[in-house]
Design a protein around this motif. Structure first.
Motif, PDB file in Angstrom:
ATOM      1  N   ILE A 161      13.057 -22.470  24.488  1.00  0.00           N
ATOM      2  CA  ILE A 161      14.163 -22.257  25.435  1.00  0.00           C
ATOM      3  C   ILE A 161      13.998 -23.161  26.649  1.00  0.00           C
ATOM      4  O   ILE A 161      14.951 -23.797  27.110  1.00  0.00           O
ATOM      5  CB  ILE A 161      14.235 -20.778  25.863  1.00  0.00           C
ATOM      6  CG1 ILE A 161      14.637 -19.922  24.670  1.00  0.00           C
ATOM      7  CG2 ILE A 161      15.227 -20.604  26.997  1.00  0.00           C
ATOM      8  CD1 ILE A 161      14.756 -18.468  24.991  1.00  0.00           C
ATOM      9  N   ILE A 162      12.782 -23.224  27.176  1.00  0.00           N
ATOM     10  CA  ILE A 162      12.525 -24.099  28.331  1.00  0.00           C
ATOM     11  C   ILE A 162      12.945 -25.525  27.976  1.00  0.00           C
ATOM     12  O   ILE A 162      13.664 -26.194  28.711  1.00  0.00           O
ATOM     13  CB  ILE A 162      11.024 -24.094  28.687  1.00  0.00           C
ATOM     14  CG1 ILE A 162      10.581 -22.704  29.096  1.00  0.00           C
ATOM     15  CG2 ILE A 162      10.717 -25.099  29.785  1.00  0.00           C
ATOM     16  CD1 ILE A 162      11.307 -22.153  30.266  1.00  0.00           C
ATOM     17  N   ALA A 163      12.494 -25.940  26.794  1.00  0.00           N
ATOM     18  CA  ALA A 163      12.781 -27.307  26.375  1.00  0.00           C
ATOM     19  C   ALA A 163      14.270 -27.500  26.186  1.00  0.00           C
ATOM     20  O   ALA A 163      14.872 -28.436  26.704  1.00  0.00           O
ATOM     21  CB  ALA A 163      12.040 -27.610  25.087  1.00  0.00           C
ATOM     22  N   ASP A 180      16.654 -26.605  43.093  1.00  0.00           N
ATOM     23  CA  ASP A 180      17.723 -25.954  42.335  1.00  0.00           C
ATOM     24  C   ASP A 180      17.225 -24.587  41.888  1.00  0.00           C
ATOM     25  O   ASP A 180      16.537 -24.469  40.884  1.00  0.00           O
ATOM     26  CB  ASP A 180      18.102 -26.822  41.122  1.00  0.00           C
ATOM     27  CG  ASP A 180      19.182 -26.160  40.288  1.00  0.00           C
ATOM     28  OD1 ASP A 180      19.813 -25.213  40.784  1.00  0.00           O
ATOM     29  OD2 ASP A 180      19.386 -26.595  39.141  1.00  0.00           O
ATOM     30  N   PRO A 181      17.549 -23.556  42.657  1.00  0.00           N
ATOM     31  CA  PRO A 181      16.997 -22.230  42.370  1.00  0.00           C
ATOM     32  C   PRO A 181      17.330 -21.755  40.953  1.00  0.00           C
ATOM     33  O   PRO A 181      16.548 -21.036  40.347  1.00  0.00           O
ATOM     34  CB  PRO A 181      17.665 -21.323  43.397  1.00  0.00           C
ATOM     35  CG  PRO A 181      18.333 -22.217  44.364  1.00  0.00           C
ATOM     36  CD  PRO A 181      18.543 -23.537  43.721  1.00  0.00           C
ATOM     37  N   ARG A 182      18.485 -22.198  40.450  1.00  0.00           N
ATOM     38  CA  ARG A 182      18.871 -21.723  39.119  1.00  0.00           C
ATOM     39  C   ARG A 182      17.910 -22.215  38.051  1.00  0.00           C
ATOM     40  O   ARG A 182      17.437 -21.450  37.219  1.00  0.00           O
ATOM     41  CB  ARG A 182      20.284 -22.187  38.779  1.00  0.00           C
ATOM     42  CG  ARG A 182      21.345 -21.239  39.284  1.00  0.00           C
ATOM     43  CD  ARG A 182      22.692 -21.839  39.039  1.00  0.00           C
ATOM     44  NE  ARG A 182      22.712 -23.228  39.519  1.00  0.00           N
ATOM     45  CZ  ARG A 182      23.687 -24.082  39.287  1.00  0.00           C
ATOM     46  NH1 ARG A 182      24.709 -23.726  38.576  1.00  0.00           N
ATOM     47  NH2 ARG A 182      23.633 -25.321  39.771  1.00  0.00           N
ATOM     48  N   SER A 183      17.599 -23.515  38.091  1.00  0.00           N
ATOM     49  CA  SER A 183      16.744 -24.026  37.033  1.00  0.00           C
ATOM     50  C   SER A 183      15.314 -23.529  37.217  1.00  0.00           C
ATOM     51  O   SER A 183      14.608 -23.279  36.245  1.00  0.00           O
ATOM     52  CB  SER A 183      16.794 -25.555  36.967  1.00  0.00           C
ATOM     53  OG  SER A 183      16.217 -26.123  38.098  1.00  0.00           O
ATOM     54  N   LEU A 204      15.356 -20.017  35.931  1.00  0.00           N
ATOM     55  CA  LEU A 204      15.433 -20.086  34.471  1.00  0.00           C
ATOM     56  C   LEU A 204      14.053 -20.404  33.897  1.00  0.00           C
ATOM     57  O   LEU A 204      13.599 -19.785  32.940  1.00  0.00           O
ATOM     58  CB  LEU A 204      16.416 -21.197  34.090  1.00  0.00           C
ATOM     59  CG  LEU A 204      17.095 -21.113  32.736  1.00  0.00           C
ATOM     60  CD1 LEU A 204      17.948 -19.874  32.658  1.00  0.00           C
ATOM     61  CD2 LEU A 204      17.948 -22.349  32.508  1.00  0.00           C
ATOM     62  N   GLY A 205      13.389 -21.347  34.526  1.00  0.00           N
ATOM     63  CA  GLY A 205      12.101 -21.801  34.017  1.00  0.00           C
ATOM     64  C   GLY A 205      10.999 -20.763  34.131  1.00  0.00           C
ATOM     65  O   GLY A 205      10.146 -20.669  33.266  1.00  0.00           O
ATOM     66  N   LEU A 206      11.036 -19.977  35.220  1.00  0.00           N
ATOM     67  CA  LEU A 206       9.914 -19.063  35.424  1.00  0.00           C
ATOM     68  C   LEU A 206      10.238 -17.612  35.065  1.00  0.00           C
ATOM     69  O   LEU A 206       9.338 -16.827  34.794  1.00  0.00           O
ATOM     70  CB  LEU A 206       9.424 -19.155  36.870  1.00  0.00           C
ATOM     71  CG  LEU A 206       8.864 -20.535  37.225  1.00  0.00           C
ATOM     72  CD1 LEU A 206       8.453 -20.601  38.683  1.00  0.00           C
ATOM     73  CD2 LEU A 206       7.694 -20.908  36.325  1.00  0.00           C
TER      74      LEU A 206
END
Lengths: 321, 375
Positions: free
Chosen positions: B192-194, B20-23, B26-28
């Motif tokens: 935010i990650i969490a 899932d490229p979006r997540s 978002l994560g990195l």
């Protein structure tokens, strides 16, 4: 695998099982028993309480009241033990769309703690059984409905459970896949696995050893297919062929001796107390209306006839408030 | 607890994140974006405060006084005016932040050794910036006074030892706000990650129906939660590395304390934050609901009440009391301690203990709250 087996001959047994959601009673104190190794059909229209019942049996929902066992384990208390001994396939497709076929099988192999060797064996068996050898590296998303269902079944039985619960396994798939699915089910039953299957396709019920018909949370008929057609269906069925059949339903229903009339594709099935009296009055009605090319024949009731007439009988006895 | 099951779930979760490229983005990308954004844009240092001047005196003395503002890098003189109407309009339209009015008798007062009333009008709508700007103005005036005093003492030989204010600043010698902000950002990024990633994991499975299949198996709540936790923990730690590297080599934020302690404390906070996200996800059961709950209950309080954006001692008493419930409050204090003062969990053991309590409690709660039941 099942140490309780010597104590109970029933794979599933429930008494006065009830589930309410607020004021709504989804399952109304039902009782039934499923014998080991049989294919047990749990039939009924949408919203009758089939999924709620199956979820209670699989330990996903706690019943409001009643008692029961699955594989010898108490459905009120030992829900986690039940989960170790059953396979369940939910109504909605429940594998991971964004995982490949192999990854899904691998995931459930891990969940069921299969050894590496077992995993490899079962992987091949499941892929072969589902007929998806060519798609093993494809994302599950890309599979068609029928293949998805067969893969889901394979994942639900990776750990070779003694009892499997299938919630509408054939809904929304083509007739060939449905037939194929039923041959897999029969093959499993042949190996001694108890299969509890829900469906709203009445014609599929012929494949079951025994069945119950559930309607509005209540069991309204139960037995083998043969019993359903003879014992439960006391009335006769007349198949009426007449041009413009749909316009005749109301007229036929109002005739004396005719209890019910329903359209079956282009013919009308009428339920009559007595075939001779019934057909005489129907033929008289056609003659009076000047219809010539009609036929009225007594037929052996199909399960669908049984179900339709059982449901209508129930509705007459329990008028909506 | 069975490691095979935990591994199966962690592995599945990992594949889903990667696919899932979006997540994944978002994560990195969140740490990179936030650090660059805050490092460059959100600077609490103020330069070039717009200043409008009305010099009613217009003598050598008044021009000399104004020169002190002109030469200061903190002020930018936008123009000279000769009536209040214009000045008022400038303030109203926000074209200037500060107005300086020198009285007609400026030089006369000055030479007769009387104190001169100089009017300073300040746009206080952004109180933080206004306070800082006022401080700059006061120091400019102070310097001017000192200079005058020195001059007069030299001529009159009254005081051979003019007062010199010896200023020293600790911890953040250059008053660089980024040295202060970047450590705090680590807490924000982890939250935010969490909040945004983890809060979706359980809710998504309920929404897609995959959870129903999963809870019909003998998998245990603890195995499921820990399996889901692990890949996100890895992302959080990678984000920490990114943040530290960006802070050090792009924004030159010095790390005075122990890197190991930084990682240990961050892992502790991350554990609590991820558990909070999973807990929210478990309670919400729908992705939309979960992400909104996550933003409201974890991200916003962390941003506003942790001491990252606003100083806690400036808050009203009641709000100060609430900040004790915000785990990031303790974490940010530890981060700033490690980064700026070379102190850590031994000096800040009360904060470290609070973090420990938070993560143990939260992870227990997440596992406990997850029920293998529908409804």
């Amino acid at each position: 695998m099942n140490q309780q087996s010597q104590y109970s001959e029933a794979a599933v047994k429930v008494e006065n099982l009830e589930k309410t959601f607020g004021a709504f009673t989804a399952v109304n104190r039902i009782s039934f028993e499923v014998k080991k190794g049989e294919i047990f059909g749990f039939l009924g229209p949408n919203g009758a309480g089939k999924s709620t019942t199956i979820r209670m049996l699989c330990g996903l929902l706690t019943p409001t009241s009643g008692a029961g066992t699955v594989g010898g384990f108490n459905i009120m208390k030992d829900q986690e033990l039940i989960k170790q001994h059953i396979g369940y396939m939910s109504q909605k497709f429940s594998l991971y769309d964004d995982l490949t076929v192999e990854e899904n099988i691998e995931f459930y192999s891990g969940i069921y703690r299969l050894s590496k060797k077992e995993k490899e064996e079962r992987m091949e068996e499941v892929i072969k059984q589902a007929g998806i050898e060519d798609f093993r590296k494809n994302l599950t998303r890309a599979l068609s409905g029928g293949w998805k269902q067969r893969l889901a079944l394979g994942c639900a039985i990776l750990h070779k459970p003694n009892i499997i619960f299938l919630d509408e396994p054939t809904s929304g798939v083509d007739p060939i896949t449905r037939a194929n699915f039923w041959s897999i089910i029969k093959e499993m039953a042949g190996r001694g696995v108890t299969v509890f299957v829900t469906t709203h396709y009445m014609d599929e019920a012929e494949n079951c050893d025994r069945m119950t018909l559930i309607y509005k949370g209540t069991i309204i008929a139960m037995g083998t297919p043969e019993e359903m057609k003879t014992d439960i269906m006391k009335d006769d069925i007349l198949e009426v062929r007449v041009p413009g059949a749909d316009e005749w339903i109301d007229k036929l229903e109002s005739l004396p001796g005719v209890k019910d009339a329903a359209l079956f594709s282009t013919t009308i099935h009428t339920v009559v107390e007595n075939a001779k009296i019934g057909s005489a009055s129907i033929e008289a009605a056609f003659k009076m209306a000047g219809v010539k090319d009609y036929s009225v024949n007594k037929i052996r009731p199909s399960l669908e006839d049984v179900f339709v007439s059982s449901i209508e009988k129930y509705d007459k006895e329990h008028p909506a408030k | 607890m069975n490691l095979k099951r935990v591994r199966a779930i962690a592995n599945k979760e990992y594949i889903q994140i990667i696919r899932d490229p979006r997540s994944l983005a978002l994560g990195l990308l969140i740490p990179v974006i936030l650090i660059v954004l805050f490092g460059y844009a959100l600077s609490l240092d103020i330069k070039d405060v717009p200043l409008a001047i009305w010099d009613q005196d217009n003598t050598k003395a008044s021009v000399d006084f104004i020169l002190n503002f002109k030469n200061s890098e903190y002020f930018r003189i936008i123009g000279y005016y000769d009536n209040y109407r214009n000045l008022e309009r400038l303030l109203n339209y926000g074209r200037t932040m500060m107005v300086l009015v020198l009285p007609k008798d400026f030089s006369r007062y000055l030479y007769s050794n009387q104190s001169v009333p100089v009017q300073l009008i300040l746009d206080g709508s952004d109180s933080n910036t206004a306070t800082i700007a006022l401080g700059y103005a006061q120091s400019v005036v102070q310097q001017y006074n000192d200079k005058l005093f020195r001059k007069s003492s030299q001529t009159n030989l009254v005081n051979s030892q003019p007062i010199s204010l010896d200023q020293r600043v600790w911890f953040n010698q250059d008053f660089e706000s980024k040295n202060f902000i970047v450590p705090g950002l680590i807490a924000i990024i982890m939250m935010i990650i969490a909040a945004l990633l983890t809060s979706l994991t359980v809710a998504r499975e309920w929404e897609r129906g995959t959870m129903e299949q999963l809870i019909s198996t003998p998998v245990r709540s603890s195995e499921l939660i820990i399996g889901k936790f692990l890949p996100y923990f890895a992302i959080g730690m990678i984000d920490l590395v990114i943040s530290v590297i960006l802070g050090r080599f792009v924004f030159f934020v010095p790390l005075r304390g122990s890197l190991i302690q930084l990682f240990i404390m961050s892992a502790l906070f991350l554990t609590g934050a991820l558990s909070l996200g999973i807990f929210i996800s478990t309670v919400a059961k729908s992705q939309l609901m979960a992400s909104q709950m996550a933003i409201l209950t974890s991200f916003l309080p962390t941003f506003l009440l942790s001491g990252f954006t606003y100083e806690i001692f400036n808050m009203p008493q009641a709000v100060q009391a609430v900040t004790y419930l915000i785990p990031a409050r303790y974490f940010i204090k530890i981060l700033r301690g490690i980064y700026l003062k070379d102190i850590g969990m031994f000096e800040l053991w009360p904060e470290a203990t609070c973090l420990m309590v938070f993560s143990v409690l939260m992870s227990r709660l997440a596992i406990h709250k997850f029920k293998k039941k529908i409804l």
